[in-house]
Motif scaffolding. Sequence first.
Motif, PDB file in Angstrom:
ATOM      1  N   TRP A 364       0.837  -1.209   0.000  1.00  0.00           N
ATOM      2  CA  TRP A 364       0.000   0.000   0.000  1.00  0.00           C
ATOM      3  C   TRP A 364       0.870   1.257   0.000  1.00  0.00           C
ATOM      4  O   TRP A 364       0.672   2.170  -0.807  1.00  0.00           O
ATOM      5  N   LEU A 365       1.878   1.299   0.862  1.00  0.00           N
ATOM      6  CA  LEU A 365       2.750   2.468   0.924  1.00  0.00           C
ATOM      7  C   LEU A 365       3.546   2.620  -0.370  1.00  0.00           C
ATOM      8  O   LEU A 365       3.774   3.748  -0.838  1.00  0.00           O
ATOM      9  N   ALA A 366       3.969   1.514  -0.941  1.00  0.00           N
ATOM     10  CA  ALA A 366       4.679   1.582  -2.219  1.00  0.00           C
ATOM     11  C   ALA A 366       3.765   2.134  -3.314  1.00  0.00           C
ATOM     12  O   ALA A 366       4.209   2.895  -4.189  1.00  0.00           O
ATOM     13  N   LEU A 367       2.494   1.771  -3.253  1.00  0.00           N
ATOM     14  CA  LEU A 367       1.512   2.277  -4.215  1.00  0.00           C
ATOM     15  C   LEU A 367       1.352   3.790  -4.063  1.00  0.00           C
ATOM     16  O   LEU A 367       1.323   4.527  -5.056  1.00  0.00           O
ATOM     17  N   LEU A 368       1.265   4.246  -2.813  1.00  0.00           N
ATOM     18  CA  LEU A 368       1.135   5.690  -2.564  1.00  0.00           C
ATOM     19  C   LEU A 368       2.352   6.434  -3.104  1.00  0.00           C
ATOM     20  O   LEU A 368       2.222   7.496  -3.744  1.00  0.00           O
ATOM     21  N   GLN A 369       3.533   5.885  -2.852  1.00  0.00           N
ATOM     22  CA  GLN A 369       4.749   6.550  -3.311  1.00  0.00           C
ATOM     23  C   GLN A 369       4.826   6.571  -4.833  1.00  0.00           C
ATOM     24  O   GLN A 369       5.131   7.610  -5.439  1.00  0.00           O
ATOM     25  N   ALA A 370       4.535   5.459  -5.442  1.00  0.00           N
ATOM     26  CA  ALA A 370       4.658   5.360  -6.900  1.00  0.00           C
ATOM     27  C   ALA A 370       3.702   6.306  -7.619  1.00  0.00           C
ATOM     28  O   ALA A 370       4.035   6.860  -8.673  1.00  0.00           O
ATOM     29  N   GLU A 423      -3.676   5.258 -11.437  1.00  0.00           N
ATOM     30  CA  GLU A 423      -3.262   4.091 -12.224  1.00  0.00           C
ATOM     31  C   GLU A 423      -4.104   2.896 -11.786  1.00  0.00           C
ATOM     32  O   GLU A 423      -3.798   2.202 -10.811  1.00  0.00           O
ATOM     33  N   ALA A 424      -5.188   2.681 -12.503  1.00  0.00           N
ATOM     34  CA  ALA A 424      -6.225   1.739 -12.083  1.00  0.00           C
ATOM     35  C   ALA A 424      -5.745   0.298 -11.887  1.00  0.00           C
ATOM     36  O   ALA A 424      -6.112  -0.335 -10.889  1.00  0.00           O
ATOM     37  N   PRO A 425      -4.954  -0.287 -12.771  1.00  0.00           N
ATOM     38  CA  PRO A 425      -4.606  -1.703 -12.571  1.00  0.00           C
ATOM     39  C   PRO A 425      -3.902  -1.959 -11.239  1.00  0.00           C
ATOM     40  O   PRO A 425      -4.245  -2.905 -10.517  1.00  0.00           O
ATOM     41  N   ALA A 426      -2.913  -1.142 -10.901  1.00  0.00           N
ATOM     42  CA  ALA A 426      -2.194  -1.339  -9.637  1.00  0.00           C
ATOM     43  C   ALA A 426      -3.115  -1.095  -8.448  1.00  0.00           C
ATOM     44  O   ALA A 426      -3.088  -1.838  -7.461  1.00  0.00           O
ATOM     45  N   ARG A 427      -3.957  -0.063  -8.556  1.00  0.00           N
ATOM     46  CA  ARG A 427      -4.896   0.244  -7.471  1.00  0.00           C
ATOM     47  C   ARG A 427      -5.868  -0.907  -7.257  1.00  0.00           C
ATOM     48  O   ARG A 427      -6.076  -1.363  -6.123  1.00  0.00           O
ATOM     49  N   GLU A 428      -6.468  -1.379  -8.330  1.00  0.00           N
ATOM     50  CA  GLU A 428      -7.490  -2.422  -8.209  1.00  0.00           C
ATOM     51  C   GLU A 428      -6.896  -3.742  -7.728  1.00  0.00           C
ATOM     52  O   GLU A 428      -7.532  -4.478  -6.980  1.00  0.00           O
ATOM     53  N   ALA A 429      -5.681  -4.033  -8.145  1.00  0.00           N
ATOM     54  CA  ALA A 429      -5.039  -5.271  -7.692  1.00  0.00           C
ATOM     55  C   ALA A 429      -4.818  -5.232  -6.184  1.00  0.00           C
ATOM     56  O   ALA A 429      -5.070  -6.218  -5.474  1.00  0.00           O
ATOM     57  N   TRP A 430      -4.369  -4.079  -5.685  1.00  0.00           N
ATOM     58  CA  TRP A 430      -4.150  -3.990  -4.232  1.00  0.00           C
ATOM     59  C   TRP A 430      -5.482  -4.032  -3.491  1.00  0.00           C
ATOM     60  O   TRP A 430      -5.599  -4.720  -2.459  1.00  0.00           O
ATOM     61  N   LEU A 431      -6.475  -3.308  -3.979  1.00  0.00           N
ATOM     62  CA  LEU A 431      -7.774  -3.280  -3.303  1.00  0.00           C
ATOM     63  C   LEU A 431      -8.397  -4.671  -3.239  1.00  0.00           C
ATOM     64  O   LEU A 431      -9.054  -5.029  -2.244  1.00  0.00           O
TER      65      LEU A 431
END
Length: 520
Positions: A364-370, A423-431
């Motif tokens: 999650w934090l990596a997603l926020l940073q990216a 960036e929907a794909p990365a967001r949706e995969a994490w969610l």
Amino acid sequence: MPLPPIAFDNSYARELPGFYTAWPPVPAPQPQLLKLNHALAAELGLDAAALASADGLAVLSGQVVPAGAEPLAQAYAGHQFGGFSPQLGDGRALLLGELIDRHGRRRDWAFKGSGRTPYSRGGDGKAAVGPVLREYLMGEAMHALGIPTTRVLAAVATGEPVQRDRVLPGALLNRIAASHIRVGTFQFFAARGRHDDVQRLVAYTLARHDPELQGTEPPALALLRAMAERQAALIAQWMGVGFIHGVMNTDNMTLSGETIDYGPCAFMEQHDPAAVFSSIDHGGRYAYGQQPLIARWNIARLAECLLPLIDPDADRAVAAATAVIDAFPAMYAARWLAVMRAKLGLAGDAPEHDEADRTLAEAWLALLQAQGADHTLAFRALADAVDGAAGVAVGDAVADHAAPSARISGVPATHTLQQLLPEAPAREAWLARWRARLAQQPQAAGGHAAALCRANPLYIPRNHRVEAVLTAAIEHADLSPFDELLAVLQRPFEAQAGHAADAEPAAREQTACYQTFCGT
């Protein structure tokens, strides 16, 4: 209104002679009460109305030393940005005395900005209105977030100008702390080979903060371990809300585990482990992501002071102290995971979930940073994403007809999770991973979304908002914007009508050049 007698019980002055210099405050020439903390006064058993009177203002401004007070400047040393200064001490602060509050807790009452002391090292010992109000605001915000902190009882304009980069209106603050014992306090005596005094300080600190540990093992080792545990918990909480202290010198690390000295501190907006806002931290030593490492480094400096007291055999002493230092990363990791579990709505502390939950939080934090997401709003917006509402899982457009629960977070409409993480794909995969984990646990009281709102603030002291209210106070003597922001920050988890602007991040270009200063 006459000020009732104040029941001081000054154990530091009584039990540690030679650890300070008795010193009177410099009276403020024309004091004016800027802000009185009524709630804190009540905690301390003080009469707020009497403190706001002329008699009370005389005490709060250093014009009158009340009966029972024993003002003193504490001696301490410290590593500042890695370099050791053998003598620092209270250069613009004075410990007025100690009180026992309504909960039976011993609390220091200290001035900051009350004039020169023997430790001022060429400084004027004064403070300006802006930094004094900043410390008041930051301390109250941290307290409302549930993070251990010193707090300001009163901010007082002195009526005297102070010279900084320009002439500014002078002020002083009355600070309340569990104690002002720092790693640097131990360093002052250890650097001089005064091991008997270090031993006295160990005994005093244990009795004050960890009486239950007396007699359980070598006192110095017990103190080192307790201090490490407190710092692990504190830094994990800082990391959870995106707080950057900015100057984690050893003289700014307390044995009590409270946050102290709100100089070049700030709350991170865009999630970035390298975030630095201090004007003097040119190398990023105290960047957001460095804080756990620096805490361990500071603990090692305390351990060095305690070695002769841990064990007379040098090798055994080093081994015992090293074991505590080496255990700190695990202490911190456990505290950090607990903070992240709460912020992600993950229930329980089952060891079998530890690795998966840690990986989920790190992802999650990596997603926020990216994706350059705002740290505070991204966590808060998770409350709107529990069931795929608020446009998170309904395509590119935000659903106007989303269920009421979709807007439970109070996040401004321009900062939905879909917009924060475009960036929907990365967001949706994490969610998808996160929702699957939530499905493994019972519903929290009031539902997952409500639990997420209880754990993630909507409001933090946004740097641009803080600067705006301080400018109004300094340039126009207008405290109404300060009071309004303070009221919002004292209820950080509750969405408040009419205060969407207080949740808005600054423009990226403004944050990129924002700096804070050691100005108190």
